[in-house]
Design a protein around this motif. Structure first.
Motif, PDB file in Angstrom:
ATOM      1  N   GLU A 163       0.816  -1.217   0.000  1.00 54.40           N
ATOM      2  CA  GLU A 163       0.000   0.000   0.000  1.00 54.40           C
ATOM      3  C   GLU A 163       0.854   1.274   0.000  1.00 54.40           C
ATOM      4  N   GLY A 164       2.156   1.107   0.165  1.00 57.00           N
ATOM      5  CA  GLY A 164       3.042   2.269   0.144  1.00 57.00           C
ATOM      6  C   GLY A 164       3.257   2.922   1.493  1.00 57.00           C
ATOM      7  N   ALA A 165       2.777   2.283   2.560  1.00 60.73           N
ATOM      8  CA  ALA A 165       2.950   2.861   3.894  1.00 60.73           C
ATOM      9  C   ALA A 165       4.374   2.706   4.396  1.00 60.73           C
ATOM     10  N   ILE A 166       5.081   1.675   3.941  1.00 61.20           N
ATOM     11  CA  ILE A 166       6.502   1.499   4.233  1.00 61.20           C
ATOM     12  C   ILE A 166       7.198   1.149   2.924  1.00 61.20           C
ATOM     13  N   SER A 167       8.509   1.271   2.905  1.00 66.38           N
ATOM     14  CA  SER A 167       9.275   0.952   1.708  1.00 66.38           C
ATOM     15  C   SER A 167       9.902  -0.431   1.841  1.00 66.38           C
ATOM     16  N   PRO A 168      10.305  -1.034   0.720  1.00 68.96           N
ATOM     17  CA  PRO A 168      10.991  -2.331   0.801  1.00 68.96           C
ATOM     18  C   PRO A 168      12.222  -2.273   1.701  1.00 68.96           C
ATOM     19  N   GLU A 169      12.878  -1.126   1.740  1.00 71.51           N
ATOM     20  CA  GLU A 169      14.065  -0.958   2.576  1.00 71.51           C
ATOM     21  C   GLU A 169      13.741  -1.161   4.050  1.00 71.51           C
ATOM     22  N   ASP A 170      12.516  -0.790   4.439  1.00 71.16           N
ATOM     23  CA  ASP A 170      12.143  -0.916   5.842  1.00 71.16           C
ATOM     24  C   ASP A 170      12.092  -2.366   6.303  1.00 71.16           C
ATOM     25  N   GLN A 171      11.924  -3.288   5.368  1.00 75.69           N
ATOM     26  CA  GLN A 171      11.873  -4.707   5.718  1.00 75.69           C
ATOM     27  C   GLN A 171      13.203  -5.423   5.516  1.00 75.69           C
ATOM     28  N   SER A 172      14.172  -4.731   4.929  1.00 82.49           N
ATOM     29  CA  SER A 172      15.373  -5.413   4.481  1.00 82.49           C
ATOM     30  C   SER A 172      16.191  -6.034   5.609  1.00 82.49           C
ATOM     31  N   LEU A 173      16.141  -5.468   6.803  1.00 80.37           N
ATOM     32  CA  LEU A 173      16.917  -6.019   7.901  1.00 80.37           C
ATOM     33  C   LEU A 173      16.051  -6.782   8.899  1.00 80.37           C
ATOM     34  N   ILE A 174      14.783  -7.047   8.532  1.00 83.56           N
ATOM     35  CA  ILE A 174      13.912  -7.849   9.395  1.00 83.56           C
ATOM     36  C   ILE A 174      13.923  -9.287   8.898  1.00 83.56           C
ATOM     37  N   LEU A 175      14.348 -10.196   9.733  1.00 83.23           N
ATOM     38  CA  LEU A 175      14.380 -11.611   9.395  1.00 83.23           C
ATOM     39  C   LEU A 175      13.372 -12.350  10.260  1.00 83.23           C
ATOM     40  N   VAL A 176      12.503 -13.132   9.616  1.00 85.36           N
ATOM     41  CA  VAL A 176      11.563 -13.994  10.334  1.00 85.36           C
ATOM     42  C   VAL A 176      11.991 -15.427  10.077  1.00 85.36           C
ATOM     43  N   THR A 177      12.285 -16.164  11.138  1.00 80.31           N
ATOM     44  CA  THR A 177      12.875 -17.488  10.953  1.00 80.31           C
ATOM     45  C   THR A 177      12.558 -18.401  12.128  1.00 80.31           C
ATOM     46  N   ASP A 178      12.707 -19.710  11.884  1.00 79.99           N
ATOM     47  CA  ASP A 178      12.661 -20.713  12.950  1.00 79.99           C
ATOM     48  C   ASP A 178      14.055 -21.228  13.280  1.00 79.99           C
ATOM     49  N   SER A 179      15.046 -20.834  12.480  1.00 81.32           N
ATOM     50  CA  SER A 179      16.390 -21.373  12.592  1.00 81.32           C
ATOM     51  C   SER A 179      17.274 -20.480  13.452  1.00 81.32           C
ATOM     52  N   VAL A 180      17.793 -21.034  14.535  1.00 81.99           N
ATOM     53  CA  VAL A 180      18.717 -20.268  15.370  1.00 81.99           C
ATOM     54  C   VAL A 180      19.994 -19.965  14.595  1.00 81.99           C
ATOM     55  N   ASP A 181      20.468 -20.922  13.802  1.00 79.42           N
ATOM     56  CA  ASP A 181      21.668 -20.695  12.993  1.00 79.42           C
ATOM     57  C   ASP A 181      21.480 -19.515  12.046  1.00 79.42           C
ATOM     58  N   GLU A 182      20.319 -19.471  11.378  1.00 85.68           N
ATOM     59  CA  GLU A 182      20.047 -18.376  10.442  1.00 85.68           C
ATOM     60  C   GLU A 182      19.988 -17.043  11.184  1.00 85.68           C
ATOM     61  N   ALA A 183      19.355 -17.032  12.337  1.00 90.13           N
ATOM     62  CA  ALA A 183      19.259 -15.800  13.123  1.00 90.13           C
ATOM     63  C   ALA A 183      20.635 -15.308  13.546  1.00 90.13           C
ATOM     64  N   ILE A 184      21.475 -16.217  14.033  1.00 92.27           N
ATOM     65  CA  ILE A 184      22.809 -15.838  14.506  1.00 92.27           C
ATOM     66  C   ILE A 184      23.673 -15.363  13.348  1.00 92.27           C
ATOM     67  N   ASN A 185      23.598 -16.031  12.211  1.00 94.15           N
ATOM     68  CA  ASN A 185      24.371 -15.593  11.049  1.00 94.15           C
ATOM     69  C   ASN A 185      23.926 -14.213  10.572  1.00 94.15           C
ATOM     70  N   HIS A 186      22.621 -13.947  10.653  1.00 94.08           N
ATOM     71  CA  HIS A 186      22.079 -12.641  10.262  1.00 94.08           C
ATOM     72  C   HIS A 186      22.635 -11.551  11.179  1.00 94.08           C
ATOM     73  N   ILE A 187      22.640 -11.819  12.464  1.00 89.36           N
ATOM     74  CA  ILE A 187      23.153 -10.839  13.423  1.00 89.36           C
ATOM     75  C   ILE A 187      24.661 -10.682  13.280  1.00 89.36           C
ATOM     76  N   ARG A 188      25.353 -11.793  13.026  1.00 83.93           N
ATOM     77  CA  ARG A 188      26.800 -11.702  12.824  1.00 83.93           C
ATOM     78  C   ARG A 188      27.117 -10.800  11.631  1.00 83.93           C
ATOM     79  N   THR A 189      26.382 -10.965  10.534  1.00 85.79           N
ATOM     80  CA  THR A 189      26.647 -10.189   9.323  1.00 85.79           C
ATOM     81  C   THR A 189      26.274  -8.727   9.477  1.00 85.79           C
ATOM     82  N   HIS A 190      25.061  -8.470  10.011  1.00 88.50           N
ATOM     83  CA  HIS A 190      24.522  -7.109  10.015  1.00 88.50           C
ATOM     84  C   HIS A 190      24.802  -6.317  11.287  1.00 88.50           C
TER      85      HIS A 190
END
Length: 243
Positions: A193-220
C-alpha cells in the motif's frame, strides 16, 4: 509496588499538575536515567531479546529462547532483556549457560515482572519510556521471541527508530514463523500500500532457525559495526561507577 509509587506513575499521565508536582516528576525521571547510565555504561555491546513473561520452563518457546541467549553470548554479546520471568529469563539463562554476560531492565509492576535469577546486572524502572530508552541505547540487534502487547510495543519501537534514522540500521529478528505469520503479512500489506518501503523490511528476518538468526546478526551487527574493536571503558570510581 507501593500505592504511592503507583499513584505517582499514573499521575504523570493525567495531564497538567502543579509546577511543583511536575518538577518532582522530572526529577524522578532524570534520577532513573542517571542511575541507569552509571550501571550500564560498561555492558555494551548488547543484543536485546524481547519476549513474553508467560511462557515458562518446559515450553518450546522457553527452550528456543534459552538457545538463542546462549548463541548470542557465544558471539560475544551481552544479552539484555526486560529482566523478568518467562522468555526474558530464558534468554538471560542461556547467556549464563555459556559464561556470557546477562543484563535486565526490569519494570516495576504489581504482577508478572520480578527480576529473574540469571542476571549479572539489573535495574528496576518505574517508567516504561525510561526503560525502553535503555533497552535500545546499548544494543546492536533486536530479537523478538513470541510475546504479547509489550513485545509488540518494543518490536515496533525498534522498527520506528530504525525507519526514522534515530538509530542505525540494526538487524531485527523475529523467531517463530508461525507465531509471527500475521505480523509478517501485515508488513507486506503496508509495503504494497506504500505505507513502508521495501528498505524498511530489508533487515527484518523472520525465521525458525537459530543458525540463520545468529548468522544474520553476525553479518549485520557484529561484522558491519566491527564490534570486535569495541574498547571496554574503565569505570570512574569517583562517580560511583562499577565495571
Amino acid at each position: 509496588m507501593s500505592l504511592i509509587t503507583n499513584f505517582r506513575e499514573r499521575q504523570a499521565l493525567e495531564g497538567p499538575h502543579t509546577r511543583w508536582e511536575e518538577a518532582k516528576f522530572l526529577w524522578r525521571v532524570v534520577t532513573e536515567f542517571l542511575r541507569a547510565f552509571r550501571r550500564l555504561h560498561f555492558v555494551s555491546p548488547c543484543v536485546t531479546v524481547f519476549g513474553s513473561a508467560r511462557f515458562h520452563e518446559g515450553h518450546e518457546y522457553y527452550t528456543l529462547t534459552r538457545t538463542v541467549g546462549a548463541r548470542l553470548a557465544d558471539l560475544g554479546f551481552t544479552v539484555m532483556t526486560g529482566g523478568g520471568p518467562g522468555l526474558m529469563e530464558a534468554a538471560n539463562r542461556g547467556a549464563k549457560d555459556v559464561g556470557g554476560h546477562s543484563v535486565g531492565c526490569n519494570i516495576v509492576l504489581p504482577m508478572e515482572q520480578k527480576p529473574n535469577p540469571y542476571l549479572d546486572t539489573w535495574l528496576p524502572f518505574h517508567y516504561f519510556f525510561v526503560r525502553k530508552v535503555l533497552l535500545f541505547k546499548y544494543s546492536y540487534a533486536f530479537v523478538a521471541m513470541p510475546g504479547g502487547i509489550g513485545t509488540l510495543d518494543e518490536l515496533f519501537e525498534a522498527g520506528t527508530l530504525i525507519q526514522t534514522k534515530k538509530i542505525d540500521r540494526f538487524p531485527i529478528v523475529l523467531m517463530g514463523t508461525s507465531y509471527w505469520k500475521d505480523v509478517r503479512e501485515l508488513f507486506e500489506v503496508m509495503e504494497k500500500e506504500g505505507a513502508i518501503s521495501p528498505e524498511d523490511q530489508s533487515l527484518i528476518l523472520v525465521t525458525d532457525s537459530v543458525d540463520e538468526a545468529i548468522n544474520h546478526i553476525r553479518t549485520h551487527a557484529l561484522d558491519r559495526f566491527q564490534l570486535r574493536r569495541v574498547v571496554k571503558l574503565r569505570p570512574v570510581k569517583i562517580l560511583g561507577e562499577r565495571g
